[in-house]
Motif scaffolding. Structure first.
Motif, short mmCIF file in Angstrom:
data_model
loop_
_atom_site.label_atom_id
_atom_site.label_comp_id
_atom_site.label_asym_id
_atom_site.label_seq_id
_atom_site.Cartn_x
_atom_site.Cartn_y
_atom_site.Cartn_z
N GLY A 24 0.82 -1.21 0.00
CA GLY A 24 0.00 0.00 0.00
C GLY A 24 0.85 1.26 0.00
O GLY A 24 0.55 2.24 -0.70
N PHE A 25 1.94 1.25 0.78
CA PHE A 25 2.82 2.41 0.82
C PHE A 25 3.53 2.59 -0.52
O PHE A 25 3.65 3.70 -1.04
CB PHE A 25 3.85 2.24 1.93
N TRP A 26 4.00 1.49 -1.11
CA TRP A 26 4.72 1.58 -2.38
C TRP A 26 3.82 2.12 -3.48
O TRP A 26 4.22 3.01 -4.24
CB TRP A 26 5.27 0.20 -2.76
N ARG A 27 2.60 1.61 -3.58
CA ARG A 27 1.69 2.06 -4.62
C ARG A 27 1.16 3.46 -4.35
O ARG A 27 0.90 4.22 -5.28
CB ARG A 27 0.52 1.09 -4.76
N GLY A 28 1.00 3.80 -3.07
CA GLY A 28 0.41 5.08 -2.74
C GLY A 28 1.37 6.24 -2.84
O GLY A 28 1.08 7.26 -3.47
N ARG A 29 2.57 6.10 -2.21
CA ARG A 29 3.49 7.23 -2.18
C ARG A 29 4.94 6.84 -2.47
O ARG A 29 5.71 7.67 -2.93
CB ARG A 29 3.41 7.91 -0.81
N GLY A 30 5.31 5.61 -2.18
CA GLY A 30 6.71 5.22 -2.31
C GLY A 30 7.23 5.30 -3.73
O GLY A 30 8.29 5.88 -3.98
N ARG A 31 6.50 4.72 -4.68
CA ARG A 31 6.97 4.71 -6.06
C ARG A 31 7.08 6.12 -6.62
O ARG A 31 8.07 6.46 -7.28
CB ARG A 31 6.03 3.87 -6.93
N ALA A 32 6.08 6.94 -6.37
CA ALA A 32 6.11 8.31 -6.88
C ALA A 32 7.29 9.08 -6.29
O ALA A 32 7.96 9.86 -6.97
CB ALA A 32 4.80 9.02 -6.56
N HIS A 33 7.56 8.86 -4.99
CA HIS A 33 8.68 9.56 -4.35
C HIS A 33 10.01 9.13 -4.98
O HIS A 33 10.87 9.96 -5.27
CB HIS A 33 8.68 9.27 -2.86
N CYS A 34 10.18 7.83 -5.19
CA CYS A 34 11.42 7.32 -5.76
C CYS A 34 11.62 7.84 -7.19
O CYS A 34 12.74 8.14 -7.60
CB CYS A 34 11.44 5.80 -5.77
N GLN A 35 10.52 7.98 -7.91
CA GLN A 35 10.61 8.41 -9.29
C GLN A 35 10.85 9.91 -9.40
O GLN A 35 11.67 10.35 -10.22
CB GLN A 35 9.33 8.03 -10.03
N LEU A 36 10.19 10.71 -8.57
CA LEU A 36 10.25 12.16 -8.71
C LEU A 36 11.38 12.79 -7.90
O LEU A 36 12.01 13.73 -8.35
CB LEU A 36 8.92 12.78 -8.29
N HIS A 37 11.61 12.30 -6.68
CA HIS A 37 12.59 12.92 -5.79
C HIS A 37 13.94 12.22 -5.80
O HIS A 37 14.98 12.88 -5.81
CB HIS A 37 12.04 12.97 -4.37
N ARG A 38 13.94 10.90 -5.81
CA ARG A 38 15.20 10.17 -5.84
C ARG A 38 15.71 9.98 -7.27
O ARG A 38 16.86 9.62 -7.48
CB ARG A 38 15.03 8.81 -5.17
N ARG A 39 14.84 10.21 -8.26
CA ARG A 39 15.20 10.09 -9.67
C ARG A 39 15.72 8.69 -10.00
O ARG A 39 16.68 8.53 -10.78
CB ARG A 39 16.25 11.14 -10.06
N ASP A 40 15.09 7.68 -9.44
CA ASP A 40 15.49 6.31 -9.72
C ASP A 40 15.16 5.94 -11.15
O ASP A 40 14.13 6.37 -11.70
CB ASP A 40 14.79 5.33 -8.77
N GLN A 41 16.01 5.13 -11.77
CA GLN A 41 15.80 4.70 -13.13
C GLN A 41 14.64 3.70 -13.20
O GLN A 41 14.32 3.04 -12.21
CB GLN A 41 17.07 4.03 -13.67
N PRO A 42 13.98 3.56 -14.36
CA PRO A 42 12.88 2.60 -14.50
C PRO A 42 13.29 1.18 -14.12
O PRO A 42 12.50 0.44 -13.54
CB PRO A 42 12.50 2.70 -15.97
N ALA A 43 14.52 0.79 -14.44
CA ALA A 43 14.96 -0.56 -14.08
C ALA A 43 15.04 -0.73 -12.57
O ALA A 43 14.69 -1.79 -12.04
CB ALA A 43 16.32 -0.84 -14.72
N THR A 44 15.47 0.32 -11.86
CA THR A 44 15.53 0.26 -10.40
C THR A 44 14.13 0.16 -9.81
O THR A 44 13.89 -0.62 -8.87
CB THR A 44 16.25 1.50 -9.85
N LEU A 45 13.20 0.94 -10.35
CA LEU A 45 11.82 0.87 -9.86
C LEU A 45 11.24 -0.52 -10.08
O LEU A 45 10.51 -1.03 -9.23
CB LEU A 45 10.97 1.92 -10.59
#
Length: 333
Positions: A24-45
């Motif tokens: 729930g955390f990953w789908r709700g806020r975790g993924r968006a945070h990693c993508q927008l703030h941490r700038r993780d690559q698609p492969a990392t996500l």
């Protein structure tokens, strides 16, 4: 106190922070945070998504507030029993990678503090995640420079990838790619997304400076390389026949992060071609990972000349990563 409400993209809104699960955390806020703030690559996500899926399958519906040491022990046992490449169990370094993803997510959900500036304060206290130990094994799957030279010769007769996607004959394309990898130690995903304006030629030496952009490099960090004159000569030969803005593929400028699966498929096609070149040259490869064999051989050759320089060339943040997994210290003696 009002119940904590977490937005989930599928439309459901779980009530109460005590029921918040890792998924729930990953789908709700975790993924968006990693993508927008941490700038993780698609492969990392995608890799973190796998970690979350394994955790949810092991502990369905487990609230994060109730996570304890026994769950980590169980999770480690489940990971160690999972099949890996070639039908073998997951290697300890891969198990540790999943634990690092888990620790990152729990820190994000934990309370904000001076030691955790990204914390979202969705949990009342930190949940420390112990990282499994990884036994130190000597690097495997390396070869020699003469063997790599035989691979380059064998690759000239390959008929993949499709020529209409390359813009140049296969022999010219493979020469440029393999010479670049041999003299820079680049990861294949970064090399295949290079642009011509990433190079700055030097007339005096005949080589070039190469700036590997952060958006194509693992970890999101830009990295400066020196391209040997021999490799740069092959690149200029490729440019004279292929043209375009992109070095190794004219069609990959269309592949943005939303189309990562298409780029990954193209990269795998190149990997299968390199596997075939290794087989034709009679050079053994470890676990089918020929790109990694190439990088390990390059790292060992550089370390034989000047120790820690291999860490800088291979682009690893901690020097221990290159020294433990990419350098054969016996071969450098």
């Amino acid at each position: 106190m009002a119940a904590l409400r977490i937005f989930v993209p599928d439309g459901s809104v779980p009530e109460g922070g005590s029921d918040l699960t890792l998924q729930g955390f990953w789908r709700g806020r975790g993924r968006a945070h990693c993508q927008l703030h941490r700038r993780d690559q698609p492969a990392t996500l995608a890799e973190v998504e796998v970690t979350v899926a394994i955790w949810e399958a092991t502990f369905p519906g487990l609230p994060l507030r109730r996570v304890a040491d026994q769950h980590f022990l169980r999770f480690e046992a489940v990971l160690a029993a999972r099949p890996g490449r070639g039908g073998r169990r997951l290697r300890p370094i891969t198990v540790r990678k999943h634990f690092r993803h888990l620790r990152m997510l729990l820190r994000l959900a934990g309370p904000r503090s001076g030691h955790n500036r990204e914390g979202m304060s969705l949990l009342p206290q930190d949940v420390p995640v112990p990282l499994p130990r990884v036994p130190h094994d000597p690097p495997r799957g390396m070869t020699t420079w003469p063997a790599l030279a035989r691979v380059v010769l064998a690759a000239r007769s390959l008929q993949r990838p499709r020529q209409r996607l390359l813009g140049a004959p296969h022999a010219v394309w493979w020469d440029a790619l393999l010479w670049t990898l041999a003299y820079t130690g680049l990861r294949p995903c970064a090399a295949l997304r290079l642009r011509w304006d990433d190079f700055s030629g030097c007339e005096e030496s005949g080589g070039a400076a190469l700036w590997v952009r952060g958006d194509i490099n693992k970890g999101g960090r830009g990295h400066l390389h020196w391209v040997h004159p021999e490799a740069y000569q092959q690149l200029m030969r490729l440019q004279s026949q292929a043209g375009g803005a992109w070095v190794f593929a004219s069609h990959w400028q269309l592949l943005r992060s939303a189309q990562w699966s298409r780029f990954a498929s193209a990269r795998q096609n190149v990997g299968r071609g390199l596997n075939e070149a290794f087989s034709r040259a009679g050079v053994p490869r470890a676990e089918g990972q020929t790109f990694r064999v190439w990088r390990k051989t390059v790292g060992t050759a550089i370390a034989a000349v000047r120790g820690d320089t291999s860490t800088l060339v291979l682009g690893h943040a901690p020097s221990s990563m290159a020294q433990r997994h990419y350098v054969d210290h016996v071969a450098t003696i």
